[in-house]
Design an enzyme around this catalytic site. Sequence first.
Site, PDB file in Angstrom:
ATOM      1  N   ASP A 268     120.823 -18.700 -33.697  1.00 41.55           N
ATOM      2  CA  ASP A 268     120.346 -20.024 -34.104  1.00 41.55           C
ATOM      3  C   ASP A 268     120.044 -20.917 -32.917  1.00 41.55           C
ATOM      4  O   ASP A 268     120.466 -20.649 -31.790  1.00 41.55           O
ATOM      5  CB  ASP A 268     121.420 -20.735 -34.941  1.00 41.55           C
ATOM      6  CG  ASP A 268     122.588 -21.207 -34.072  1.00 41.55           C
ATOM      7  OD1 ASP A 268     123.136 -20.388 -33.305  1.00 41.55           O
ATOM      8  OD2 ASP A 268     122.933 -22.400 -34.143  1.00 41.55           O
TER       9      ASP A 268
ATOM     10  N   LYS B 169     121.629 -11.388 -22.090  1.00 42.26           N
ATOM     11  CA  LYS B 169     120.847 -12.035 -21.026  1.00 42.26           C
ATOM     12  C   LYS B 169     121.559 -11.736 -19.707  1.00 42.26           C
ATOM     13  O   LYS B 169     122.422 -12.510 -19.283  1.00 42.26           O
ATOM     14  CB  LYS B 169     120.810 -13.545 -21.236  1.00 42.26           C
ATOM     15  CG  LYS B 169     120.007 -14.013 -22.436  1.00 42.26           C
ATOM     16  CD  LYS B 169     120.024 -15.535 -22.452  1.00 42.26           C
ATOM     17  CE  LYS B 169     119.440 -16.092 -23.713  1.00 42.26           C
ATOM     18  NZ  LYS B 169     119.628 -17.556 -23.802  1.00 42.26           N
TER      19      LYS B 169
ATOM     20  N   ASP C 212     125.727 -13.842 -23.407  1.00 41.68           N
ATOM     21  CA  ASP C 212     125.007 -14.764 -22.527  1.00 41.68           C
ATOM     22  C   ASP C 212     125.801 -14.844 -21.216  1.00 41.68           C
ATOM     23  O   ASP C 212     125.637 -13.999 -20.339  1.00 41.68           O
ATOM     24  CB  ASP C 212     124.909 -16.108 -23.264  1.00 41.68           C
ATOM     25  CG  ASP C 212     124.005 -17.121 -22.595  1.00 41.68           C
ATOM     26  OD1 ASP C 212     123.612 -16.906 -21.444  1.00 41.68           O
ATOM     27  OD2 ASP C 212     123.682 -18.146 -23.209  1.00 41.68           O
ATOM     28  N   THR C 213     126.710 -15.794 -21.088  1.00 41.49           N
ATOM     29  CA  THR C 213     127.534 -15.858 -19.870  1.00 41.49           C
ATOM     30  C   THR C 213     128.593 -14.749 -19.853  1.00 41.49           C
ATOM     31  O   THR C 213     129.128 -14.412 -18.802  1.00 41.49           O
ATOM     32  CB  THR C 213     128.277 -17.207 -19.777  1.00 41.49           C
ATOM     33  OG1 THR C 213     129.186 -17.317 -20.887  1.00 41.49           O
ATOM     34  CG2 THR C 213     127.307 -18.373 -19.798  1.00 41.49           C
TER      35      THR C 213
END
Length: 188
Positions: free
Chosen positions: A170, A142, A114-115
């Site tokens: 999750d 992402k 993600d980040t």
Amino acid sequence: MLALVSCCENDVTQNDPKPMISEAAIEARVLELAEQISKDYENYGELVLVGVLKGAFIFLADLSRQLTIPRVIEFIAVSSYGSGSRSSGAVRLVMDVRGNIEGKHVLIVEDIVDTGHTLKYLIGILDSHGPASVKTCALVRKAERAEVEVDVDYLGFDIPDEWVVGYGLDYAEKNRTLPYIGVVTPSD
Ligand code: PRP
């Protein structure tokens, strides 16, 4: 007799997440990744697969069983997110690998980048054990959420910035065992 539990209004994860990546698409991509990894590491001896708990447990299980090279499994656990939906950027080591990885070829297996903070931190931790090499594999990334630069050597899918669940992923511990990757709307 088990009591019936009714679903509360805010618990969006109890509904069917909107499909983003089907079970068949995941299966096909995992096989492709396994074939590529098997080819790349063909002459490098035993590969140490380091699964990042908890999210990578299903991806690791499927990927590792499709490899055709000698491999061993390790796990590492970090903590970054709380039970909500946004990262603080702070990563903490909860459990290090158990085996000695000095001089070994290591592949970190993540469910999601993600980040990028977690993967970058993990590379540093594993590098400090003196392995022969450290590479990275993630099922989804992402790209538009990236805050730090980190190489993903083997990537399943680039996905848009939506909250995804299933196949290990999750939301507040729900939906990890969904067979496909779907989208939910976080309530925070
Ligand atoms: C998720 C995921 C990665 C990390 C990626 O873990 O499994 O490890 O976040 O985020 P980043 O790129 O922004 O650092 P999470 O903390 O949700 O724990 P979990 O794997 O136990 O669900």
